[in-house]
Design an enzyme around this catalytic site. Structure first.
Site, PDB file in Angstrom:
ATOM      1  N   VAL A  82       9.516  -1.949  -5.285  1.00  0.00           N
ATOM      2  CA  VAL A  82       8.971  -1.886  -3.932  1.00  0.00           C
ATOM      3  C   VAL A  82       7.458  -1.700  -3.993  1.00  0.00           C
ATOM      4  O   VAL A  82       6.963  -0.846  -4.732  1.00  0.00           O
ATOM      5  CB  VAL A  82       9.588  -0.703  -3.146  1.00  0.00           C
ATOM      6  CG1 VAL A  82       8.971  -0.583  -1.764  1.00  0.00           C
ATOM      7  CG2 VAL A  82      11.095  -0.833  -3.068  1.00  0.00           C
ATOM      8  N   CYS A  83       6.744  -2.497  -3.205  1.00  0.00           N
ATOM      9  CA  CYS A  83       5.320  -2.288  -2.970  1.00  0.00           C
ATOM     10  C   CYS A  83       5.128  -2.261  -1.456  1.00  0.00           C
ATOM     11  O   CYS A  83       6.085  -2.078  -0.714  1.00  0.00           O
ATOM     12  CB  CYS A  83       4.472  -3.370  -3.654  1.00  0.00           C
ATOM     13  SG  CYS A  83       4.654  -5.023  -2.950  1.00  0.00           S
ATOM     14  N   ASN A  84       3.916  -2.434  -0.976  1.00  0.00           N
ATOM     15  CA  ASN A  84       3.668  -2.375   0.465  1.00  0.00           C
ATOM     16  C   ASN A  84       4.330  -3.513   1.231  1.00  0.00           C
ATOM     17  O   ASN A  84       4.998  -3.293   2.241  1.00  0.00           O
ATOM     18  CB  ASN A  84       2.169  -2.382   0.765  1.00  0.00           C
ATOM     19  CG  ASN A  84       1.519  -1.061   0.486  1.00  0.00           C
ATOM     20  OD1 ASN A  84       2.147  -0.023   0.587  1.00  0.00           O
ATOM     21  ND2 ASN A  84       0.256  -1.094   0.107  1.00  0.00           N
TER      22      ASN A  84
END
Length: 129
Positions: A82-84
């Protein structure tokens, strides 16, 4: 190659999941790995049960054959990165595939998780050293 081409190549190797799919994987034992910087996690929160791992340490902490891997990491355990917004996570997940992990990423990132109304917790949890 351009970054757009590199991203497309990485995503062609992934079976990306949306927020509901990531949640379902988490509920069946997948590891959710949050590679966002601590400032982002502090400002926006985190996914409950996720493990923050700074991008610079990701491969070392998730190499199933490595001596520095996180507890519970093995080649058969799914990993959702997960990233932004789901860009850096695609590149990271593709790197984890090369290590032999069952890796993918969250399409739309943490912000898609929030938009889907899924639970969050305040952050930041200290990243795994």
């Amino acid at each position: 190659m351009t970054i757009d081409e590199i991203l497309a190549e990485a995503r062609a190797r992934l079976d990306r999941v949306g927020p509901a799919g990531a949640r379902a994987l988490q509920e069946t034992g997948a590891l959710i790995v949050d590679i966002r910087p601590s400032a982002d996690r502090a400002a926006e929160g985190e996914i409950p049960g996720s493990v923050p791992v700074e991008r610079i340490r990701l491969e070392w902490r998730l190499d199933p054959a490595g001596t520095h891997r996180l507890p519970g990491v093995h080649a058969d355990r799914p990993v959702v990165v997960v990233c932004n917004e789901g860009y850096a996570s695609s590149l990271a997940a593709a790197d984890l595939l090369r290590l032999g992990l069952r890796a993918t990423d969250l399409d739309g990132g943490f912000r898609a998780w929030v938009a889907a109304g899924l639970p969050t917790r305040p952050g930041p949890t200290p990243a795994v050293p």
